[in-house]
Design a protein around this motif. Structure first.
Motif, PDB file in Angstrom:
ATOM      1  N   SER A 109       8.085  -7.083  11.476  1.00 14.47           N
ATOM      2  CA  SER A 109       7.321  -6.147  10.657  1.00 14.47           C
ATOM      3  C   SER A 109       6.282  -5.413  11.486  1.00 14.47           C
ATOM      4  O   SER A 109       5.795  -5.924  12.505  1.00 14.47           O
ATOM      5  CB  SER A 109       6.616  -6.874   9.509  1.00 14.47           C
ATOM      6  OG  SER A 109       5.620  -7.755  10.005  1.00 14.47           O
ATOM      7  N   TYR A 110       5.974  -4.214  11.042  1.00 13.05           N
ATOM      8  CA  TYR A 110       4.961  -3.371  11.672  1.00 13.05           C
ATOM      9  C   TYR A 110       4.234  -2.611  10.575  1.00 13.05           C
ATOM     10  O   TYR A 110       4.847  -2.167   9.594  1.00 13.05           O
ATOM     11  CB  TYR A 110       5.601  -2.382  12.645  1.00 13.05           C
ATOM     12  CG  TYR A 110       4.687  -1.254  13.078  1.00 13.05           C
ATOM     13  CD1 TYR A 110       3.748  -1.437  14.082  1.00 13.05           C
ATOM     14  CD2 TYR A 110       4.773   0.003  12.471  1.00 13.05           C
ATOM     15  CE1 TYR A 110       2.906  -0.407  14.477  1.00 13.05           C
ATOM     16  CE2 TYR A 110       3.939   1.045  12.863  1.00 13.05           C
ATOM     17  CZ  TYR A 110       3.009   0.831  13.866  1.00 13.05           C
ATOM     18  OH  TYR A 110       2.170   1.855  14.244  1.00 13.05           O
ATOM     19  N   SER A 111       2.920  -2.471  10.715  1.00 15.16           N
ATOM     20  CA  SER A 111       2.148  -1.682   9.749  1.00 15.16           C
ATOM     21  C   SER A 111       1.041  -0.943  10.478  1.00 15.16           C
ATOM     22  O   SER A 111       0.553  -1.391  11.519  1.00 15.16           O
ATOM     23  CB  SER A 111       1.545  -2.587   8.670  1.00 15.16           C
ATOM     24  OG  SER A 111       0.642  -3.521   9.248  1.00 15.16           O
ATOM     25  N   ALA A 112       0.662   0.195   9.936  1.00 23.32           N
ATOM     26  CA  ALA A 112      -0.413   0.993  10.518  1.00 23.32           C
ATOM     27  C   ALA A 112      -1.098   1.777   9.415  1.00 23.32           C
ATOM     28  O   ALA A 112      -0.455   2.237   8.466  1.00 23.32           O
ATOM     29  CB  ALA A 112       0.126   1.946  11.584  1.00 23.32           C
ATOM     30  N   ALA A 122      -0.784   5.048   5.078  1.00 23.46           N
ATOM     31  CA  ALA A 122      -0.304   3.729   5.485  1.00 23.46           C
ATOM     32  C   ALA A 122       1.181   3.816   5.799  1.00 23.46           C
ATOM     33  O   ALA A 122       1.959   4.439   5.061  1.00 23.46           O
ATOM     34  CB  ALA A 122      -0.548   2.702   4.378  1.00 23.46           C
ATOM     35  N   ILE A 123       1.582   3.181   6.902  1.00 26.46           N
ATOM     36  CA  ILE A 123       2.977   3.146   7.328  1.00 26.46           C
ATOM     37  C   ILE A 123       3.411   1.689   7.414  1.00 26.46           C
ATOM     38  O   ILE A 123       2.694   0.855   7.965  1.00 26.46           O
ATOM     39  CB  ILE A 123       3.172   3.835   8.691  1.00 26.46           C
ATOM     40  CG1 ILE A 123       2.855   5.330   8.577  1.00 26.46           C
ATOM     41  CG2 ILE A 123       4.603   3.637   9.207  1.00 26.46           C
ATOM     42  CD1 ILE A 123       2.915   6.070   9.909  1.00 26.46           C
ATOM     43  N   ARG A 124       4.595   1.374   6.895  1.00 27.04           N
ATOM     44  CA  ARG A 124       5.150   0.032   6.973  1.00 27.04           C
ATOM     45  C   ARG A 124       6.598   0.116   7.424  1.00 27.04           C
ATOM     46  O   ARG A 124       7.359   0.964   6.925  1.00 27.04           O
ATOM     47  CB  ARG A 124       5.069  -0.676   5.626  1.00 27.04           C
ATOM     48  CG  ARG A 124       3.652  -0.940   5.126  1.00 27.04           C
ATOM     49  CD  ARG A 124       3.665  -1.904   3.936  1.00 27.04           C
ATOM     50  NE  ARG A 124       4.540  -1.434   2.881  1.00 27.04           N
ATOM     51  CZ  ARG A 124       4.165  -0.599   1.918  1.00 27.04           C
ATOM     52  NH1 ARG A 124       2.928  -0.103   1.916  1.00 27.04           N
ATOM     53  NH2 ARG A 124       5.009  -0.221   0.973  1.00 27.04           N
ATOM     54  N   ILE A 125       6.961  -0.768   8.361  1.00 29.86           N
ATOM     55  CA  ILE A 125       8.332  -0.824   8.858  1.00 29.86           C
ATOM     56  C   ILE A 125       8.784  -2.278   8.865  1.00 29.86           C
ATOM     57  O   ILE A 125       8.060  -3.162   9.313  1.00 29.86           O
ATOM     58  CB  ILE A 125       8.443  -0.245  10.290  1.00 29.86           C
ATOM     59  CG1 ILE A 125       7.923   1.194  10.346  1.00 29.86           C
ATOM     60  CG2 ILE A 125       9.891  -0.300  10.775  1.00 29.86           C
ATOM     61  CD1 ILE A 125       7.915   1.773  11.754  1.00 29.86           C
ATOM     62  N   LYS A 133      15.183  -1.712   8.933  1.00 33.00           N
ATOM     63  CA  LYS A 133      15.798  -2.003   7.647  1.00 33.00           C
ATOM     64  C   LYS A 133      15.126  -1.231   6.515  1.00 33.00           C
ATOM     65  O   LYS A 133      15.788  -0.745   5.610  1.00 33.00           O
ATOM     66  CB  LYS A 133      15.734  -3.510   7.371  1.00 33.00           C
ATOM     67  CG  LYS A 133      16.565  -4.333   8.331  1.00 33.00           C
ATOM     68  CD  LYS A 133      18.025  -3.919   8.308  1.00 33.00           C
ATOM     69  CE  LYS A 133      18.873  -4.756   9.226  1.00 33.00           C
ATOM     70  NZ  LYS A 133      20.296  -4.326   9.234  1.00 33.00           N
ATOM     71  N   GLU A 134      13.818  -1.173   6.552  1.00 34.62           N
ATOM     72  CA  GLU A 134      13.059  -0.429   5.543  1.00 34.62           C
ATOM     73  C   GLU A 134      11.844   0.199   6.207  1.00 34.62           C
ATOM     74  O   GLU A 134      11.313  -0.336   7.182  1.00 34.62           O
ATOM     75  CB  GLU A 134      12.597  -1.354   4.411  1.00 34.62           C
ATOM     76  CG  GLU A 134      13.701  -1.987   3.604  1.00 34.62           C
ATOM     77  CD  GLU A 134      13.168  -2.912   2.523  1.00 34.62           C
ATOM     78  OE1 GLU A 134      13.930  -3.252   1.612  1.00 34.62           O
ATOM     79  OE2 GLU A 134      11.974  -3.288   2.594  1.00 34.62           O
ATOM     80  N   PHE A 135      11.397   1.318   5.660  1.00 33.31           N
ATOM     81  CA  PHE A 135      10.158   1.931   6.126  1.00 33.31           C
ATOM     82  C   PHE A 135       9.601   2.802   5.014  1.00 33.31           C
ATOM     83  O   PHE A 135      10.332   3.299   4.160  1.00 33.31           O
ATOM     84  CB  PHE A 135      10.372   2.739   7.408  1.00 33.31           C
ATOM     85  CG  PHE A 135      11.119   4.024   7.224  1.00 33.31           C
ATOM     86  CD1 PHE A 135      10.438   5.244   7.148  1.00 33.31           C
ATOM     87  CD2 PHE A 135      12.498   4.034   7.134  1.00 33.31           C
ATOM     88  CE1 PHE A 135      11.128   6.427   6.985  1.00 33.31           C
ATOM     89  CE2 PHE A 135      13.199   5.216   6.972  1.00 33.31           C
ATOM     90  CZ  PHE A 135      12.507   6.420   6.901  1.00 33.31           C
ATOM     91  N   ALA A 136       8.293   2.953   5.032  1.00 30.55           N
ATOM     92  CA  ALA A 136       7.647   3.747   3.989  1.00 30.55           C
ATOM     93  C   ALA A 136       6.344   4.319   4.520  1.00 30.55           C
ATOM     94  O   ALA A 136       5.670   3.704   5.354  1.00 30.55           O
ATOM     95  CB  ALA A 136       7.375   2.897   2.757  1.00 30.55           C
ATOM     96  N   ILE A 137       5.992   5.495   4.028  1.00 32.52           N
ATOM     97  CA  ILE A 137       4.708   6.136   4.306  1.00 32.52           C
ATOM     98  C   ILE A 137       4.043   6.401   2.961  1.00 32.52           C
ATOM     99  O   ILE A 137       4.647   6.996   2.069  1.00 32.52           O
ATOM    100  CB  ILE A 137       4.874   7.458   5.070  1.00 32.52           C
ATOM    101  CG1 ILE A 137       5.613   7.229   6.386  1.00 32.52           C
ATOM    102  CG2 ILE A 137       3.519   8.109   5.318  1.00 32.52           C
ATOM    103  CD1 ILE A 137       5.882   8.511   7.168  1.00 32.52           C
ATOM    104  N   GLU A 138       2.813   5.928   2.808  1.00 26.25           N
ATOM    105  CA  GLU A 138       2.075   6.120   1.554  1.00 26.25           C
ATOM    106  C   GLU A 138       0.738   6.794   1.836  1.00 26.25           C
ATOM    107  O   GLU A 138       0.000   6.340   2.719  1.00 26.25           O
ATOM    108  CB  GLU A 138       1.839   4.765   0.877  1.00 26.25           C
ATOM    109  CG  GLU A 138       3.114   4.039   0.493  1.00 26.25           C
ATOM    110  CD  GLU A 138       2.835   2.673  -0.111  1.00 26.25           C
ATOM    111  OE1 GLU A 138       1.646   2.273  -0.136  1.00 26.25           O
ATOM    112  OE2 GLU A 138       3.778   2.022  -0.541  1.00 26.25           O
ATOM    113  N   PRO A 139       0.396   7.860   1.110  1.00 29.13           N
ATOM    114  CA  PRO A 139       1.265   8.535   0.140  1.00 29.13           C
ATOM    115  C   PRO A 139       2.439   9.214   0.831  1.00 29.13           C
ATOM    116  O   PRO A 139       2.343   9.582   2.005  1.00 29.13           O
ATOM    117  CB  PRO A 139       0.329   9.553  -0.512  1.00 29.13           C
ATOM    118  CG  PRO A 139      -0.689   9.835   0.539  1.00 29.13           C
ATOM    119  CD  PRO A 139      -0.911   8.540   1.264  1.00 29.13           C
TER     120      PRO A 139
END
Length: 292
Positions: A109-112, A122-125, A133-139
């Motif tokens: 996992s990685y987050s920033a 916020a970024i999550r991988i 496998k999954e990644f997201a940028i919020e907003p």
């Protein structure tokens, strides 16, 4: 952590963006030497960094790494400082965790996060065996038709930026050597996929204000954007054209890990430097199995 462009037309915004982008490179360049073999010992790093632009302080940060026999973790934080803080204040954090498998660092996992006066992001991988496998940028950022799309293929066989901050040198030979620089890798930071290539430049001796005093290997760094970027952005063009970016790597005690001690990048407004002011590293004794 660029084609030809008119430097006279580049605004101060580029000078601010270069160190920010290079912060991601610092976290990505180091993983270029990862290999799936050779025993990995245990160690810790507690480092502090200062960023300057043309000799003027513009930011500070901290970076801690812990490597155990079966898992690792890393965390970084930083923010703008000095004159830059007056008109472009902001801060950010990053973290990664994973396993140590047969001596290799395998991130799970990685987050920033980044926060400025105007917005927070916020970024999550989530990764498995080097594949996203999954990644997201919020907003969720708005769709930009000019941004080159990132495909599933671009997210396979890559490193996240934070795990990328930890180089493992394979084998049993000298950790600091010219061969440590002769490699490359793909990085995915949640938004952009890019390739980094390293090449040997020279050996040096460095001395932090607190902690490490010893040799480093200095590598040239070449940046090639692949996907997830807007081709006409001046900062992208500038970085891709650069042939004078370099990183000095220092060892983490007790391991075959190298991490950036200093990063140097020319910019239209002066040289940007990210350098360790504190670099305290120590080997960690291996865990001893309890006996009855």
């Amino acid at each position: 952590m660029t084609t030809q462009c008119d430097f006279g037309m580049i605004s101060p915004r580029l000078a601010k963006a270069v160190p920010r982008v290079l912060g991601g490179f610092l976290a990505g360049a180091a993983m270029l030497l990862s290999a799936p073999h050779a025993a990995l010992a245990q160690g810790k790093l507690d480092a502090r960094y200062e960023a300057t632009l043309a000799g003027i302080p513009v930011g500070k940060g901290a970076w801690t790494i812990e490597i155990a026999d079966d898992q690792f973790s890393a965390a970084a934080s930083g923010g703008t400082a000095g004159l830059l803080k007056a008109f472009a204040g902001g801060s950010g954090t990053g973290a990664a965790q994973g396993r140590v498998v047969n001596g290799a660092l395998v991130a799970s996992s990685y987050s920033a996060t980044t926060t400025t006066s105007k917005k927070s992001e916020a970024i999550r991988i989530t990764l498995a065996n080097g594949n996203v496998k999954e990644f997201a940028i919020e907003p969720e950022p708005p769709v930009d038709a000019d941004r080159l799309p990132v495909t599933d293929a671009h997210r396979r066989g890559v490193y996240d930026p934070m795990t990328g901050a930890m180089i493992k040198v394979p084998g049993t030979s000298e950790v600091l050597s010219p061969d440590s620089c002769r490699t490359g890798a793909g990085i995915f930071d949640g938004r952009m996929r890019y390739d980094l290539k390293l090449d040997f430049k020279r050996m040096e001796t460095v001395k932090a204000e607190k902690g490490y005093h010893g040799p480093v290997v200095v590598c040239a760094v070449y940046f090639t954007p692949v996907a997830g970027y807007i081709p006409d952005r001046p900062v992208i063009k500038y970085l891709a054209a650069q042939r004078n970016i370099e990183i000095a790597f220092a060892p983490v005690a007790g391991t075959r890990i190298l991490v950036p001690f200093r990063m140097t990048v020319p910019t239209p407004l002066g040289t940007a430097v990210l350098e360790a002011t504190q670099f305290i590293t120590q080997a960690t004794p291996p865990r001893v199995a309890k006996t009855q």
